[in-house]
Every structure is written in C-alpha cells, then in structure tokens.
Write a protein that holds these residues in place. Structure first.
Motif, PDB file in Angstrom:
ATOM      1  N   ALA A   1      20.330  39.362  12.008  1.00  0.00           N
ATOM      2  CA  ALA A   1      20.753  38.265  12.631  1.00  0.00           C
ATOM      3  C   ALA A   1      22.134  38.463  13.566  1.00  0.00           C
ATOM      4  O   ALA A   1      22.200  37.652  14.022  1.00  0.00           O
ATOM      5  CB  ALA A   1      22.004  38.910  11.430  1.00  0.00           C
TER       6      ALA A   1
ATOM      7  N   TYR B   1      20.894  32.123   8.848  1.00  0.00           N
ATOM      8  CA  TYR B   1      20.487  33.827   8.515  1.00  0.00           C
ATOM      9  C   TYR B   1      22.334  34.141   8.867  1.00  0.00           C
ATOM     10  O   TYR B   1      22.434  35.289   8.493  1.00  0.00           O
ATOM     11  CB  TYR B   1      19.108  34.006   9.461  1.00  0.00           C
TER      12      TYR B   1
ATOM     13  N   LEU C   1      18.692  43.565   8.564  1.00  0.00           N
ATOM     14  CA  LEU C   1      19.024  42.539   8.861  1.00  0.00           C
ATOM     15  C   LEU C   1      20.105  42.054   9.631  1.00  0.00           C
ATOM     16  O   LEU C   1      20.358  40.711  10.159  1.00  0.00           O
ATOM     17  CB  LEU C   1      19.498  41.745   7.025  1.00  0.00           C
TER      18      LEU C   1
ATOM     19  N   PRO D   1      13.330  39.280   6.791  1.00  0.00           N
ATOM     20  CA  PRO D   1      13.425  38.501   7.780  1.00  0.00           C
ATOM     21  C   PRO D   1      12.076  38.425   8.610  1.00  0.00           C
ATOM     22  O   PRO D   1      11.595  39.188   9.797  1.00  0.00           O
ATOM     23  CB  PRO D   1      14.553  38.677   8.982  1.00  0.00           C
TER      24      PRO D   1
ATOM     25  N   ARG E   1      20.099  36.845   1.367  1.00  0.00           N
ATOM     26  CA  ARG E   1      21.462  37.221   1.981  1.00  0.00           C
ATOM     27  C   ARG E   1      22.235  36.401   1.061  1.00  0.00           C
ATOM     28  O   ARG E   1      23.251  36.819   1.145  1.00  0.00           O
ATOM     29  CB  ARG E   1      20.851  36.633   3.621  1.00  0.00           C
TER      30      ARG E   1
ATOM     31  N   SER F   1      14.902  35.524   3.585  1.00  0.00           N
ATOM     32  CA  SER F   1      15.581  36.318   3.954  1.00  0.00           C
ATOM     33  C   SER F   1      17.090  35.440   3.383  1.00  0.00           C
ATOM     34  O   SER F   1      17.898  36.285   3.469  1.00  0.00           O
ATOM     35  CB  SER F   1      15.233  36.202   5.284  1.00  0.00           C
TER      36      SER F   1
ATOM     37  N   LEU G   1      12.475  32.743   7.579  1.00  0.00           N
ATOM     38  CA  LEU G   1      13.727  33.134   6.814  1.00  0.00           C
ATOM     39  C   LEU G   1      14.248  32.377   5.488  1.00  0.00           C
ATOM     40  O   LEU G   1      15.036  32.978   5.645  1.00  0.00           O
ATOM     41  CB  LEU G   1      14.713  32.240   8.083  1.00  0.00           C
TER      42      LEU G   1
END
Length: 561
Positions: free
Chosen positions: A331, A389, A327, A514, A532, A528, A525
């Motif tokens: 990201a 995200y 992630l 993701p 997060r 995800s 997303l």
C-alpha cells in the motif's frame, strides 16, 4: 517323607521316652496351642494347665520371658504367681544375672535349687525351693525362656526336664507364629501404605496430565493409545469419540501415525514438527507435536509420549499478520507510485486536449489525441484503485440494513446481468438484525463481488445471496474454521455464491493478495480492496471454491444486537 514339626524335633528326652502321663500332658498342651486365641492367651492357658497338675509338685509359679536382642535383656510376657516385686526384679534383667539369663546364655535347660542372687534382694531365701529354666529356641535362634517353679517335694528327673523342653518347643512355634503374624500385618500395612502412595502419585500425575494446556497421549510400540488427556481428546474429536485403546493408524492413517511415532532428537523445539489433516467434515486441522520415547525401569523403550497442540488458529493468525504486513508495504509503495504518476498524467491529458482542439481539421491527429486521452483516463482509474487500496477512507460504521445495501447495488449491475443471461437470487429476511458497518463501503464490496462473479460465469449462470443470524453462543462452532471470529460477538453471515468456473486451491489461497489476477486485464486489486475494506469494518471474509463447481464468499458482519 513325613515332615517333622517344631515341637517334635529331637531333644534330650524325646516324647517317645516320656511317661504315658507326660504324653497326655503334651497332647493337652498341643490342643491349647491350636485353639483360636491370641498367642499371649494361649501361653497363659498352657501355664495354668501345667500348674494345675499336682503330680508334678509345682509351686504355682511360672513365667515366660522374651529376649530383647538389642539390649540383651529378658522382658516378661506372661506370668503366673509372680508378685509385683517379682515382676519388678525379673523384668528387663540382663543375661547372666539369674538362672533364666544363664540358661539363655548357655542355650541349655537348667534346674536349680539354689536361690539366684537377683532374687535374694527381694524375697526371703526360705521361699525359694527350685525352678526349671528352659530356653525357647527356633532354628537355632533364642526367642525367650520358660521358667517353672517347683515345691520342696518335687523330684528332679530327666523325663520332667524333657517334658518342659517339649512344651518349650511348642511355645516356640506359638511365638514364631505370632512374629510371623506381626510381620505379615506389618507387610500388609506397608503394602497398604505403598498402594495408597501409588494411588496418590497416580492421582497427582493424572491431575498434572489433565491440567496441561496442550494434548498428551501415551502409546505403545504398536501405536495403541494407552493414556490421553482431555485436550488430546478434544483435538481428535472430529476423528473419534474415544481415544483410549484406539490405534493411531485406524483414524489418522498409516503415514500420519508413523510420523507421530517416530521420535525426534531431544533438542527439537516444542511443537516444531507439524501434521496437516482434513477432518471428516472437510475441516483443515494443523497439529504441532513433539515426542519422546517412554522407557521402563530397565531403560527399554516400551512406547512413545506425544505432546501435541492444535495450531490451526495460530497458523491462521500468522498468515493474516503476514498478509497485513505485505498489504501495508504494498500500500505504501502503491501510494507513492500513484502520487508520482498522477501529476504527469494530468499534464499529458491537458496537452492531449489542447492538441484535440487544434486538430479538428486533421483526422489523424484528432484520433491520436483522443486515444491518448482515453489511455490517460484508464490510467487514472487504475490510480484511483491504487489510492482506494493504499489509503482507504475511514469507515463511518453504524447500524445499517444489509437488505437495503444489496437492493441499492442491484441496479448498478442489472444491465450486465441481463446481457450475460445471469439470474440473481436474494434471500435476506426483513427480520435479520442490522449490521454495523459503513453502508457505502459495504456497497462497494458487493459491487466488486458482483463484477468478479459475472466475469467468472461469463454467460448463463446464477448468483445467490443469502444471509442468516449467528448468535454468539454458536460462534465457537465456526471459530475453528474461521479463527478471525470473536466469540463474544453476534454475527450476520452472508453467503455470496456463483456457479462460475471456480478456482483450484493454489489460486484460492492468493485471491486476496494485491496485484494477483488470473484475468488478462485489470490490476488484481479488486478482491484485495474487498478484503481490506471488510477488515476496516470489523468484518471477515473467506471463500470456498472448487474448480468447475463455482465459488462462495462467506462474509461475517457484526450484528447490531
């Protein structure tokens, strides 16, 4: 065939050739030998009896010496009529220095009238009138010597010497019995000591086994458990309450039992091999194990020693770390891509808007410019998701009402619920403790879950939201299934359930990844970001889903208690 007793063995004058009075003497001596007295007492009583027989013309003096084979000396055991000087002179005497020592050395009975050289140093010669010295022999092994002193009126005869030899044979049996008793006592003491040592070794081994921080079970070649420690018992507790005596195949199945019993090479790393089980409560359990053959003293394989550990939580932590690393990497990429794309998009939109203003009279140009603007707006929304995200806002965590968050979210999806004919049921008690989280971010989480559930149901279904309080004293019941929970915390547990299409296991395992999506639109997303965001708010989320049955998201919020 009649067995011959020790005191009936052939001698110079057998009992058959003894005078009748001598036979009665032997009978009395035998009676004394059979009495329940210590050996030393028996011999003393025999000497007292012999010295009381006046017809034998004895000198009221007798003794029995035992042989010390190590020092080749005679040690006084029992005496009658011996003075202190006699005892000092005779005790510990080496062979050959007196009549007794000579009899032992030659292995024959001896009658002497002459005073021995040793005695002349302590006693006047006139006091010595003679003595018999009879070797005490058992199975050809000299044990000692019996000496009986006589007075001046005694007449030596072969019958009298035979009588004393027969008595010597009886005394040999008494001495042998004493030695056997001593050996038996020593054997019993040694055995008792060995048993104590074995018990201590067993207790020590059991302490080590029970003190291990991993499970240990010992099974025979048929797979029956002969020994286990408490850790192994706790690992297999969902399958059986008692391990000892159980067959592995009975509660784990033939395939798993076969793997546990198949020994691995000695260079295999500890717990490198793994087994995955589904418990009767549908809990997934992953066991890491290693094993070695158990051998007996001859090197034959008699069983298998299995070391094992429940690595379910470790596997979960590893997966979570790998997921967080992925992630984080994604990201960073998403942030860079979004930043590079947003600036050109802004320019494209400005130019499209300029074209739109100048194309009022040209319907075709107007339609193209408006289409460009719509697509740019769509891309901007996608970039906003990327930024949400990639760079989530720092949460403002504070005590907040879960019911209030859900109540504020409901109007946002009310129209879509009505349009899709979906019923919403909320069961959140007003007495429920507040949660510690950022209310705005939690609202976004619920909004994403609502939209996801509506897409899964499509039309005519229902969504249920329930919450309950989970005290820290009960967290350990859930920790095996949800390892991210901390046992020192109180939690508010939310169940977000829909009766939509559900997901197969291979899809359910990837929903929080993701850019993973099964939809024809969207960037994948949404969940995800949910995952997060909850992580940033010290919350955990897991899901349970079954194809065709629906999906339940379970969220654990820290409770303000």
């Amino acid at each position: 065939m009649v067995q011959t007793r020790q005191w009936e063995k052939p001698m110079q004058n057998s009992p058959a050739t003894l005078e009748p009075s001598f036979k009665s003497i032997l009978i009395e001596v035998l009676k004394t030998a059979l009495e329940q007295y210590p050996p030393k007492t028996k011999i003393g009583r025999i000497l007292d009896y012999l010295l009381s027989l006046r017809n034998l013309e004895l000198a009221d003096k007798a003794a029995l010496f035992l042989i010390d084979h190590g020092s080749q000396t005679l040690d006084l055991l029992v005496s009658r009529g011996f003075s202190d000087s006699d005892k000092t002179a005779c005790n510990g005497t080496r062979f050959g220095l007196c009549h007794c020592g000579q009899a032992v050395k030659n292995g024959k009975s001896k009658f002497s009238r002459t005073q021995p050289p040793l005695l002349s140093l302590h006693i006047k010669a006139a006091l010595f009138t003679g003595n018999y010295c009879v070797p005490i022999v058992k199975d050809g092994q000299p044990l000692g010597v019996l000496t009986i002193y006589v007075n001046g009126n005694h007449s030596h005869s072969a019958e009298t010497e035979g009588l004393f030899e027969a008595i010597g044979n009886i005394i040999a049996v008494i001495i042998e019995s004493q030695q056997m008793d001593q050996q038996l006592i020593q054997l019993v003491n040694d055995l008792r000591g060995s048993i104590i040592n074995l018990r201590e070794e067993k207790k020590f081994s059991e302490s080590i086994i029970q003190g291990l921080n991993h499970g240990l079970i010992v099974v025979d070649l048929e797979g029956r458990i002969r020994k286990c420690n408490s850790v192994a018992q706790s690992i297999f507790k969902p399958f059986t309450t008692q391990l000892d005596g159980q067959f592995l195949a009975d509660f784990l199945g033939d395939s798993a039992a076969k793997q546990l019993l198949t020994t691995s090479p000695s260079n295999t790393n500890q717990f490198e091999r793994e087994l995955t089980f589904i418990t009767p409560t549908r809990e997934k359990k992953i066991i890491g194990f290693s094993n070695v053959p158990q051998e007996d003293a001859r090197g034959r394989k008699v069983g298998v020693i299995i070391s094992l550990s429940d690595i379910s939580e470790l596997k979960y932590v590893r997966r979570e770390m790998e997921k967080m690393n992925r992630l984080s990497t994604i990201a960073e990429i998403a942030s860079a891509v979004a930043h590079e794309v947003r600036n050109p998009l802004a320019g494209i939109k400005i130019m499209a808007q300029s074209i739109e203003e100048e194309a009022k009279d040209n319907s075709e140009q107007l339609e193209c410019s408006q289409r460009i603007i719509r697509q740019v707006d769509r891309l901007n929304e996608l970039l906003s998701d990327f930024f949400s995200y990639a760079r989530p806002a720092e949460p403002n965590k504070r005590p907040t009402s879960l019911g209030a968050i859900v109540a504020e979210t409901k109007p946002l999806i009310h129209n879509r619920l009505i349009k899709s004919h979906i019923d919403l049921f909320v069961d959140i008690s007003n007495e429920l403790p507040k949660i510690i989280a950022d209310p705005h971010q939690v609202q976004q989480v619920f909004l994403n879950l609502f939209l996801n559930a509506i897409d899964a149901i499509k039309e005519q279904g229902q969504i249920e939201i329930s919450a309950r309080f989970l005290t820290k004293s009960k967290v350990h019941y859930f920790k095996k299934r949800y390892p991210a929970l901390l046992e020192g915390n109180n939690y508010v547990v939310v169940h977000f359930t829909d009766n939509g299409t559900g997901m197969p296991p291979e899809v359910a395992e990837q929903v929080f990844e993701p850019f993973f999506t099964t939809k024809t639109s969207g960037a994948g997303l949404g969940l995800s970001i949910v995952y997060r965001t909850l992580k940033e708010n010290d919350a955990a989320i897991v899901l349970e889903s079954k194809k065709g049955k629906g999906t339940t998201f379970i969220i654990f919020f820290r409770a303000d208690v």
